[in-house]
Motif scaffolding. Sequence first.
Motif, PDB file in Angstrom:
ATOM      1  N   ALA A 184     -16.340 -29.177 -49.018  1.00  0.00           N
ATOM      2  CA  ALA A 184     -16.499 -30.246 -50.013  1.00  0.00           C
ATOM      3  C   ALA A 184     -17.967 -30.388 -50.414  1.00  0.00           C
ATOM      4  O   ALA A 184     -18.291 -30.513 -51.608  1.00  0.00           O
ATOM      5  CB  ALA A 184     -15.968 -31.561 -49.457  1.00  0.00           C
TER       6      ALA A 184
ATOM      7  N   ILE B 297     -10.116 -35.293 -55.325  1.00  0.00           N
ATOM      8  CA  ILE B 297      -9.801 -35.451 -53.907  1.00  0.00           C
ATOM      9  C   ILE B 297      -8.400 -36.025 -53.764  1.00  0.00           C
ATOM     10  O   ILE B 297      -8.025 -36.981 -54.460  1.00  0.00           O
ATOM     11  CB  ILE B 297     -10.811 -36.376 -53.206  1.00  0.00           C
ATOM     12  CG1 ILE B 297     -12.229 -35.829 -53.356  1.00  0.00           C
ATOM     13  CG2 ILE B 297     -10.444 -36.533 -51.730  1.00  0.00           C
ATOM     14  CD1 ILE B 297     -12.458 -34.466 -52.758  1.00  0.00           C
TER      15      ILE B 297
ATOM     16  N   CYS C 168     -16.395 -39.188 -50.151  1.00  0.00           N
ATOM     17  CA  CYS C 168     -16.153 -38.958 -51.583  1.00  0.00           C
ATOM     18  C   CYS C 168     -17.285 -39.532 -52.433  1.00  0.00           C
ATOM     19  O   CYS C 168     -17.706 -38.914 -53.424  1.00  0.00           O
ATOM     20  CB  CYS C 168     -14.824 -39.574 -52.001  1.00  0.00           C
ATOM     21  SG  CYS C 168     -13.374 -38.778 -51.264  1.00  0.00           S
TER      22      CYS C 168
ATOM     23  N   VAL D 241     -17.114 -35.112 -57.641  1.00  0.00           N
ATOM     24  CA  VAL D 241     -15.769 -35.694 -57.551  1.00  0.00           C
ATOM     25  C   VAL D 241     -15.465 -36.445 -58.845  1.00  0.00           C
ATOM     26  O   VAL D 241     -16.211 -37.343 -59.238  1.00  0.00           O
ATOM     27  CB  VAL D 241     -15.642 -36.644 -56.353  1.00  0.00           C
ATOM     28  CG1 VAL D 241     -14.338 -37.435 -56.423  1.00  0.00           C
ATOM     29  CG2 VAL D 241     -15.682 -35.861 -55.049  1.00  0.00           C
TER      30      VAL D 241
END
Length: 285
Positions: A194, A206, A228, A234
Amino acid sequence: MSQSLTGSRYDLHVTRQGAVESKKAQDYYAIHPGDIEEIKEEDDVTGYVHSWEVGSTVDGPGIRFVAFLTGCPLRCQYCHNPDTWHKYNGRPVTVSRAIQVIGRYAKVLNISKGGITLSGGEPQMQRKFVTRVFRLCKQLGLHTCLDTSGRLGAQFTDEELMDIDLHLLDIKSGDPAIFEQVARQPLQPTLDFARRLSALGRPMWIRYVLVAGLTDGSDNVERVADLCAGLESVQRVEILRFHQMGRDKWHKLGLEYLLDNVEPPGAELTERVRGQFRSRGLAVY
């Protein structure tokens, strides 16, 4: 290959070769030798595919052609496709055959601002097949998407990742102990992948599977939300409510299904979890 692979991700597929591999291994949960066998260099790589669906609207933007590949190193408690754990439970498909079929839908996929999604199983188990399919799809002008846990992301080069327009990255837990309880694999490779995607500026959605009594702990969710929030690429977070659509497969395969009596999360719990992500300024679906 003349056999049609059009079907549903919820159909049970166990091939003769897959059954033989499972019998030899004597443990369905184990990673079988054939699952990790390296494909030799050749002009037309063969991949193994459970099925493909045309017209999906839940596996990336627009209308998608979705191929479900076989082989997966994870053993998630809530997996709705345990028949995809082993590569040889899929049917062999060459890259040229896959592109021939995908090409039939290229025009409508482009018009709908959709594209091609490779899912699984864990598609990263078949890196050569995935990377060659995506490279040719880019030549067709198609948007490419990989639905993955990121467990084997370290095997992909930066150049190969550039052919993937979007990663649907499944982060199963922010707590390492809960992650191993859920998936029987460590969390760290997913975190590393990630962060690498973020550093490369590669877009991510995500995905977080919400299971009451397993992944719903407030602290666990906070850890995922914090992760996140720290990833610059993201674009959204999707809260996937646990369902029982894969339960029959576990029973038919003779596997113990630990979530047999677990209900889908209620509206209140789901909204609480969504709120934890929204509080970090994340777009939540």
